[in-house]
Enzyme design. Structure first.
Site, short mmCIF file in Angstrom:
data_model
loop_
_atom_site.label_atom_id
_atom_site.label_comp_id
_atom_site.label_asym_id
_atom_site.label_seq_id
_atom_site.Cartn_x
_atom_site.Cartn_y
_atom_site.Cartn_z
N ASP A 193 39.86 47.09 42.64
CA ASP A 193 40.10 47.49 41.25
C ASP A 193 41.62 47.52 41.03
O ASP A 193 42.31 48.39 41.55
CB ASP A 193 39.48 48.88 41.02
CG ASP A 193 39.57 49.32 39.56
OD1 ASP A 193 40.43 48.78 38.84
OD2 ASP A 193 38.77 50.20 39.17
N HIS A 194 42.11 46.58 40.25
CA HIS A 194 43.56 46.44 40.11
C HIS A 194 44.19 47.57 39.30
O HIS A 194 45.41 47.72 39.26
CB HIS A 194 43.89 45.09 39.45
CG HIS A 194 45.15 44.47 39.99
ND1 HIS A 194 46.11 45.17 40.66
CD2 HIS A 194 45.59 43.17 39.98
CE1 HIS A 194 47.10 44.37 41.01
NE2 HIS A 194 46.80 43.14 40.62
N ARG A 195 43.36 48.40 38.67
CA ARG A 195 43.92 49.57 37.98
C ARG A 195 44.46 50.56 38.99
O ARG A 195 45.38 51.32 38.71
CB ARG A 195 42.83 50.26 37.14
CG ARG A 195 42.37 49.45 35.96
CD ARG A 195 41.21 50.13 35.26
NE ARG A 195 40.07 50.28 36.16
CZ ARG A 195 38.86 50.73 35.78
NH1 ARG A 195 38.67 51.09 34.53
NH2 ARG A 195 37.88 50.84 36.64
N PRO A 239 39.25 45.61 36.24
CA PRO A 239 39.86 44.31 36.51
C PRO A 239 39.84 44.01 38.01
O PRO A 239 40.46 44.73 38.79
CB PRO A 239 41.28 44.45 36.00
CG PRO A 239 41.47 45.85 35.60
CD PRO A 239 40.20 46.60 35.76
#
Lengths: 375, 480
Positions: free
Chosen positions: B449-451, B275
């Site tokens: 990377d929003h993770r 994401p």
């Protein structure tokens, strides 16, 4: 850059697999709870001479191929310690079954190094006497020799030649790629259930031509042995001392009637698979650099220098000796005679056969029917 | 004095030719036995050939780039008085080794194939037999003369490939006699043939350059495709009348392959698994640009290429030091924080997008970093980036400013947690010390990377990179 690469090398070192090692890449002598060697100073110097000579002869053969004098050559570059260590561990009565890359073992068995060059020049079929030299002919078919070796070892046992210090052991050489062959797995089974006096010596040089080890196995190769019911052990194949110790122990074990062992000699093929191959197409330079730091000859040299067993003069003398042997080899290769057409009939059966004899006679007559034919 | 010719050997079990890549010696050089003299590339490998004799190079027969048949002399060596270490016995120079097109049947009856020996359909070389016709049936092997071997003519073997029976439009089929005296209208040969004719080095070149051979019309013998044809296709012009796009054709189909295919796969893998969040920051980097000017004036930086990208790279490396999570990688079990930075720099090349990286960039001095970046881009543009330099990247900078745009929303290279887009540097009106002044302004775009990276961390990192560009000296003092 050098800083970075040495750092990477150090990282790889840390991740090195668990194996028997007696000599580190830096030339430090280390001990192992189960394995040790007891070499005289002269023997240690001899091992160094073996390694250097074997490498030099191999390089000469590669050059000869590039010059059009050999059809093909399978270089052993990088695997000298695995071959010399195991080759020197053989006792006189032991029998070896090679692949087509065992030039170092062949050298240790005292066979004229010209022999494989005649084979790869196409002027003979690998003509040493396997019985007299206790060294089978080169086997091109991948893994086939493990079955020959197992059958031979079963015969040794049936002849009652095991069970003491004078017992006979058999060693079968093969590579990591061969472990995927049916032949090798069948050999493991027969050797195991018949308790044959054999050592399976796998030189894991990390590549089956272009296929990396990850395409052969998901467990370390030596662990496969336990599934077949005999012990497996991994040794640093770039450490000539450890390879000797582990192989000698396994051979002795077999000759006393205790059955097979799988040895995984963890090493690296520094050159191409054969002269027909281009390794830069499938592996990265940084990997080769990492292994360069683990060179089998360099580490022995460092060790011998640090203990004062050899000096600059000795190193120079060995280099000169190896070079001289290489030049001799070159000159002899160039003058190897082409075989007579009828030669191919001579070694089909040990005592001849009426049918082959008749074919040979017809063939000779046919050749004689041409103008300018020599009888 | 004796001069020996060295013929190109068969370097790999049945090859017929090789390309001279590079001469390592020149005429007049004194060379040793086994000294590398030339690099030759065959269909199988690029190899160095060691000298067969010691002596002086008398003549080099072919320039670099020539494709030479096996058996042709490539170099002559004066071994001086014939006292060479080697007996002068030439390997029985086998005329059979001479090259040919793949599929072509040679005069000796061998079919040239890519690897290994092809079938021999004709036994051309036969010594004359003594005495009467075939030998007496008793002595000679049954079927003496190679009865089983049918001497097929070369025409017979090759003819079929070129559709000699093609019906020529406008010629009444019935009236076309077998031995038609009217020449068949010369259609482009390759067009009538099912397969594409090209030598192995040409095939390799096409593969490397992402050119589909089947889309080309060859200008070589028998319609074979030459190096020039491939080069021309790359340059956008065809040496031969190529597949002309008919006027008014509304669509052009370009096969997806090579770098384009790889790029597409990576982009899809990344865009639909990680994401992405993208943040922007516009900063006044006038001070940073001035710092670069001062750097260029320094004596030992005189010959170094100093670009704003260098400043950005330094800012990123310092930022990663402060926020190590930026330089990490997601696996479903673990987040791997890399304690080294392999700094990728996206480069547009003729072959497409390539992202080589500088290994262990955090250990480099500013000068080493500058040299590393210059090398990286030069090598990438020349198309010689080794695979090792393109793998293992941990953070990437994409310099979209060179295309004159302000910013973008970059897509993460697979396995990396963040990527920074560096936009064009423009003079713009900007409030500086309370007044509107013309300042050098740029926009940074950071995708992450929003993770792994939350908005707070991403923002802090981006802010710090901006702060460094705004005032590098102060930033260095504060965090250096």
């Amino acid at each position: 850059m050098t800083r970075a690469s040495s750092k990477r090398a150090a990282a790889a070192q840390a991740a090195e697999p668990d194996f028997v090692q007696l000599l580190t890449p830096d030339g430090q002598r280390v001990t192992h709870p189960e394995y040790s060697v007891d070499f005289s100073d002269e023997e240690l110097r001899g091992l160094y001479r073996d390694l250097v000579t074997v490498r030099k002869l191999d390089a000469e053969a590669t050059a000869l191929q590039r010059q059009g004098e050999l059809g093909i050559w399978a270089s052993l570059l990088g695997q000298e310690a695995a071959q010399v260590g195991s080759g020197r561990a053989l006792r006189e009565q032991d029998m070896a079954f090679p692949t087509y890359r065992e030039h170092g073992v062949l050298y240790c068995r005292g066979i004229d190094p010209i022999m494989p060059l005649g084979l790869f020049r196409g002027v003979d079929q690998g003509g040493w006497d396997p019985i007299a030299n206790k060294f089978g002919i080169y086997t091109i078919v991948i893994g086939a020799q493990t079955l020959h070796a197992t059958g031979y070892a079963m015969g040794v046992a049936k002849d009652g030649k095991v069970g003491g210090d004078e017992g006979e052991s058999v060693i079968a050489y093969f590579g990591d790629g061969a472990t995927s062959q049916g032949d090798v797995n069948e050999a493991f089974i027969f050797a195991s259930v018949y308790n044959a006096p054999i050592v399976f010596f796998c030189q894991n040089n990390q590549y089956a031509i272009s296929e990396p080890l990850t395409r052969q196995t998901r467990v370390p190769l030596y662990q496969r042995a336990s599934g077949f019911g005999f012990p497996g052990i991994r040794v640093d194949g770039n450490d000539v001392l450890a390879t000797f110790a582990v192989t000698r122990a396994a051979l002795d074990n077999a000759r006393h009637g205790n059955g097979p062992t799988l040895i995984e000699a963890y090493t690296y093929r520094m050159g191409a698979h054969t002269t027909s191959d281009d390794p830069t197409r499938y592996r990265v330079a940084s990997e080769v650099e990492e292994w360069q730091a683990k060179d089998p000859i360099l580490r022995l040299r460092k060790y011998l220098e640090s203990t004062g067993l050899i000096d600059e003069a000795f190193v120079t003398e060995v280099d000169a000796y190896a070079r001289e042997e290489a030049v001799k080899l070159r000159e002899r290769v160039l003058t190897l005679p082409d075989p007579e057409p009828g030669e191919m009939f001579k070694h089909v059966y040990p005592n001849g056969s009426p049918e082959v004899d008749q074919q040979a006679a017809e063939f000779a007559a046919y050749h004689a029917s041409f103008e300018g034919a020599h009888s | 004095m004796s001069v020996k010719d060295f013929p190109l050997p068969d370097l790999g079990e049945g090859l017929t030719e090789g390309e001279i890549l590079k001469w390592l010696v020149a005429e007049g050089d004194v060379i040793e036995l086994n000294q590398p003299i030339v690099e030759v590339e065959t269909a199988k490998a690029a190899v160095e050939i060691p000298a067969k004799w010691a002596g002086r190079v008398a003549k080099i027969h072919y320039p670099e780039g020539t494709v030479v048949n096996v058996g042709d002399p490539i170099i002559s060596i004066d071994t001086g008085g014939g006292s060479g270490t080697v007996a002068a016995t030439e390997p029985a120079a086998n005329a059979e080794g001479e090259g040919g097109l793949i599929g072509e049947v040679k005069a000796d009856g061998r079919t040239a194939v890519l690897v290994g020996y092809g079938p021999k359909t004709v036994t051309a070389k036969r010594r004359a037999r003594t005495g009467a016709p075939a030998g007496p049936a008793g002595t000679a092997p049954s079927g003496t003369a190679p009865a089983g071997v049918k001497p097929a003519s070369a025409e017979q073997a090759t003819g079929a490939a070129f559709g000699s029976g093609a019906v020529v439009p406008g010629t009444p089929v019935a009236s076309a006699p077998a031995a038609a005296s009217t020449p068949v209208a010369a259609a482009p040969v390759a067009a009538s043939s099912g397969s594409v004719l090209a030598k192995p080095p040409v095939r390799k070149m096409a593969r490397d350059l992402g050119v589909d051979l089947s889309t080309l019309v060859g200008s070589g013998p028998q319609g074979s495709i030459t190096r020039d044809d491939v080069q021309a296709a790359v340059n956008g012009v065809s040496a031969a009348p190529a597949v002309t796009v008919a006027r008014g054709e509304r669509e052009t189909r370009i096969p997806v392959k090579g770098v384009r295919k790889l790029t597409a796969a990576n982009m899809v893998a990344s865009a639909f698994s990680a994401p992405h969040v993208t943040e922007f920051l516009t900063v006044d980097i006038t001070r940073g640009m001035k710092a670069l000017d001062r750097l260029r004036e320094q004596r030992d930086w005189r010959d170094v290429r100093v670009s704003p990208l260098l400043l950005v790279a330094k800012a990123v490396l310092l930022g990663i030091k402060r926020y190590p999570m930026i330089n990490s990688s997601w696996t479903d079990e673990d987040i791997i924080v890399k304690n080294y930075v392999n700094l990728g720099v996206a480069a547009a090349t003729d072959r497409g997008l390539i992202v080589p990286n500088i290994k262990d960039a955090e250990t480099l001095s500013l000068r080493e970093l500058a040299d590393g970046m210059t090398d990286l881009v030069t090598v990438a543009k020349s198309g010689k980036t080794p695979p090792a330099a393109m793998t293992g990247g941990t953070f990437t900078i994409t310099n979209v400013g060179v295309f004159g745009v302000d910013t973008g929303t970059p897509i993460l290279p697979p396995g990396e947690a963040a990527i920074l887009a560096f936009g064009a540097v423009r003079e713009q009106p900007w409030v500086h010390k309370g007044k509107i002044k013309a300042r050098q302004v740029t926009t940074l775009g950071l995708s992450f990377d929003h993770r792994i990276i939350d908005g707070e961390l991403g923002s802090k990192f981006l802010r710090d990179v901006g702060a460094f560009l705004t005032d590098p000296e102060a930033a260095l003092l504060a965090w250096g």
